[in-house]
Design a protein around this motif. Structure first.
Motif, mmCIF file in Angstrom:
data_model
loop_
_atom_site.group_PDB
_atom_site.id
_atom_site.type_symbol
_atom_site.label_atom_id
_atom_site.label_comp_id
_atom_site.label_asym_id
_atom_site.label_seq_id
_atom_site.Cartn_x
_atom_site.Cartn_y
_atom_site.Cartn_z
ATOM 1 N N MET A 151 0.831 -1.189 0.000
ATOM 2 C CA MET A 151 0.000 0.000 0.000
ATOM 3 C C MET A 151 0.880 1.258 0.000
ATOM 4 O O MET A 151 2.071 1.178 0.294
ATOM 5 N N PRO A 152 0.311 2.443 -0.330
ATOM 6 C CA PRO A 152 1.095 3.669 -0.369
ATOM 7 C C PRO A 152 1.721 3.982 0.988
ATOM 8 O O PRO A 152 1.366 3.408 2.010
ATOM 9 N N PRO A 203 -0.639 11.648 3.379
ATOM 10 C CA PRO A 203 -2.067 11.662 3.032
ATOM 11 C C PRO A 203 -2.279 11.408 1.535
ATOM 12 O O PRO A 203 -1.559 11.935 0.691
ATOM 13 N N LEU A 204 -3.262 10.607 1.231
ATOM 14 C CA LEU A 204 -3.597 10.319 -0.159
ATOM 15 C C LEU A 204 -4.551 11.377 -0.691
ATOM 16 O O LEU A 204 -5.250 12.041 0.083
ATOM 17 N N PRO A 205 -4.618 11.553 -2.006
ATOM 18 C CA PRO A 205 -5.624 12.463 -2.553
ATOM 19 C C PRO A 205 -7.024 11.973 -2.187
ATOM 20 O O PRO A 205 -7.246 10.768 -2.047
ATOM 21 N N LEU A 260 -2.915 1.101 -7.819
ATOM 22 C CA LEU A 260 -4.099 1.278 -8.656
ATOM 23 C C LEU A 260 -5.039 2.312 -8.042
ATOM 24 O O LEU A 260 -5.606 3.159 -8.749
ATOM 25 N N TYR A 261 -5.196 2.258 -6.727
ATOM 26 C CA TYR A 261 -6.030 3.242 -6.028
ATOM 27 C C TYR A 261 -5.453 4.644 -6.207
ATOM 28 O O TYR A 261 -6.179 5.595 -6.532
ATOM 29 N N LEU A 262 -4.133 4.765 -6.013
ATOM 30 C CA LEU A 262 -3.495 6.074 -6.133
ATOM 31 C C LEU A 262 -3.637 6.629 -7.543
ATOM 32 O O LEU A 262 -3.942 7.817 -7.734
ATOM 33 N N ALA A 279 -5.711 0.117 7.788
ATOM 34 C CA ALA A 279 -4.260 -0.052 7.912
ATOM 35 C C ALA A 279 -3.574 1.197 8.468
ATOM 36 O O ALA A 279 -2.348 1.221 8.607
ATOM 37 N N GLY A 280 -4.353 2.237 8.773
ATOM 38 C CA GLY A 280 -3.792 3.432 9.381
ATOM 39 C C GLY A 280 -3.394 4.535 8.428
ATOM 40 O O GLY A 280 -2.758 5.505 8.837
ATOM 41 N N HIS A 281 -3.767 4.422 7.153
ATOM 42 C CA HIS A 281 -3.437 5.465 6.182
ATOM 43 C C HIS A 281 -4.461 6.600 6.234
ATOM 44 O O HIS A 281 -5.619 6.391 6.594
ATOM 45 N N GLU A 282 -4.013 7.795 5.856
ATOM 46 C CA GLU A 282 -4.938 8.916 5.668
ATOM 47 C C GLU A 282 -5.491 8.821 4.256
ATOM 48 O O GLU A 282 -4.768 9.032 3.289
ATOM 49 N N ALA A 283 -6.771 8.473 4.158
ATOM 50 C CA ALA A 283 -7.407 8.304 2.849
ATOM 51 C C ALA A 283 -8.723 9.070 2.848
ATOM 52 O O ALA A 283 -9.799 8.484 3.022
#
Length: 486
Positions: free
Chosen positions: A1-2, A6-8, A180-182, A290-294
């Motif tokens: 995962m990224p 923070p992700l867009p 792919l998500y990114l 998983a604890g990511h900022e999405a």
């Protein structure tokens, strides 16, 4: 995962739409049908799977025919068990049936598919997705049996003797799906357009600083493509992706893997994958877990103006505009304007960008907001943007700004643009225009009492193509730092 940055923000369909999508996916709908088909006479093995003798009947209940019918039925049953659509109680051994290891009943969650909330349905679908992702990370069983010498060795599998690391395989698939998500949520990415499988495989294999890939790297990409081809075929029935498989005609030999495509004209034959709206929802849920900022567009709509302006600070421009639009439409114009102006104040480094997004939001409110803008005309931080709004909206009796206010607003605007876009072409054009229109700009600008004055002047020195003017900007930046003792 990224990584942890923070992700867009992702744009999601409503939960009601997504729940309808989930219910119509082949895998979940089959699992629900099998849960209704099953009963006390259904026989399962020690792992909860249907015994082999029952699989043809299960396939028939699903209306499946062909070579893969039994395999699809087995997969649907496994999903029904894992998602709680059926429940298996321990067998008591008194029924004389040595083939069955439990009694099957309908699970409580089965009723939620028909009568639960969209959120309930999506929770069941996410559990189904977990099952399929776990299966996708496992190699083909026939290949495993071949590796250990046929089915006779199946009871004594030793993973250390196989070229397969379960944890690494799961991490690889997670990484591919994260990429792919990114690609899907990034504004400069393909969006809803499908992504070529070779590009997705290469994103995991080819180092970003590598020029021409070596033959070894290309071979790794080819190998990854074939693994992904198998995995995406498994992930499509659960509704995560839409997938166009690798064209089997490209296989010159059944034991050979296709080389990477040589040009863009044939790239679609090497597999194309697109994340569905349901897939965007599912992968975001996994990223959050998983604890990511999405972030998702719209999740700030019910929060205060301070949360809106701070939250959109890292959003790309279009996503920020969409978020702000949803926020404004839920509020009375005058109340929205007052809340936004209050939240836009500040001397911290993030304040200029807050004010820029405040201006964007104010452009969406109607004439009813005029009193709020007039209330801040004398505010040193907000008076400039208030005059801009009043003028653009055709309001009468707008007081002219002082020269100090004009310079302060200019520094604030450039500071916001730097925070939002960095050294962009648009900002370069703005800098050139300012220097051309105001010959004494740098003579006056270094005196502006704004926390970002020196940083802005330094940026103007970097961005302006004229060496003489760039030098003036750097001198002005030095004076500004000397004046403010920084």
């Amino acid at each position: 995962m990224p990584d942890s940055s923070p992700l867009p923000p992702v744009r999601l369909h409503s939960e009601a739409e997504l729940a309808r999508d989930a219910l119509s996916t082949p895998l979940l709908s089959r699992a629900a049908l099998l849960a209704r088909w099953a009963g006390p006479d259904t026989r399962v093995d020690a792992g909860g799977g249907l015994v082999e003798e029952q699989l043809p009947a299960a396939a028939e209940a699903l209306g499946l025919t062909g070579d893969d019918a039994v395999a699809h039925a087995s997969e649907a049953w496994r999903v029904a068990v894992d998602t709680g659509l059926v429940e298996i109680s321990d067998g008591d051994g008194d029924d004389g049936d040595d083939d069955s290891d439990g009694t099957v009943t309908q699970g409580e969650d089965l009723a939620l598919l028909a009568g639960g909330s969209p959120h309930d349905v999506l929770g069941i679908w996410l559990a189904a997705l977990d099952t399929v992702l776990a299966d996708a990370a496992v190699p083909d069983l026939d290949g495993v049996l071949d590796a250990v010498g046929g089915e006779d060795g199946a009871g004594d599998l030793d993973l250390s003797g196989l070229d397969w690391d379960p944890e690494a395989e799961a991490e690889f698939l997670d990484g591919v799906l994260g990429n792919l998500y990114l690609l899907t949520v990034t504004e400069e990415g393909p969006g809803d357009a499908p992504v070529p499988l070779p590009a997705l495989a290469a994103s995991m294999i080819v180092p970003s600083d590598m020029g021409e890939p070596t033959n070894d790297v290309l071979e790794q990409v080819s190998d990854a493509m074939m693994r992904l081809d198998d995995q995406f075929r498994l992930l499509e029935p659960v509704g995560l992706v839409e997938y166009q498989p690798v064209d089997e005609a490209l296989m010159a030999d059944a034991d050979e893997e296709p080389a990477a495509p040589v040009d863009d004209t044939d790239v679609s034959r090497y597999g194309m994958v697109r994340l569905t709206p349901l897939g965007r929802y599912g992968l975001r849920a996994r990223l959050l877990e998983a604890g990511h900022e999405a972030p998702a567009v719209g999740e700030l709509a019910d929060k205060g103006a301070d949360a809106l302006l701070d939250g959109t600070a890292t959003f790309p421009q279009a996503a920020a505009q969409a978020e702000i639009d949803q926020w404004v439409r839920r509020r009375a114009p005058l109340d929205a304007a007052r809340d936004l102006l209050t939240a836009a104040r500040g001397q911290d480094t993030a304040a200029p960008l807050r004010r820029l997004h405040c201006q964007q939001a104010l452009s969406l409110v109607g004439a009813e907001a005029e009193p709020a803008l007039r209330e801040v005309l004398d505010d040193p931080e907000l008076g400039g943007l208030a005059r801009v709004w009043l003028t653009e909206n055709g309001c009468a009796d707008v007081p002219a700004p002082s020269e100090d206010l004009i310079f302060w607003l200019t520094i604030d605007t450039i500071a916001a643009q730097l925070a939002a876009e960095g050294n962009s072409e648009e900002l370069r054009a703005l800098v050139e225009g300012l220097a051309a229109q105001h010959g004494g700009f740098f003579t006056a600008a270094w005196r502006v009492e704004h926390p970002a004055t020196a940083d802005v002047l330094e940026a103007m020195g970097r961005l302006h193509p004229d060496k003489r003017i760039a030098k003036e900007a750097r001198k002005a930046a030095f004076k500004a730092r000397s004046q403010h003792g920084s």
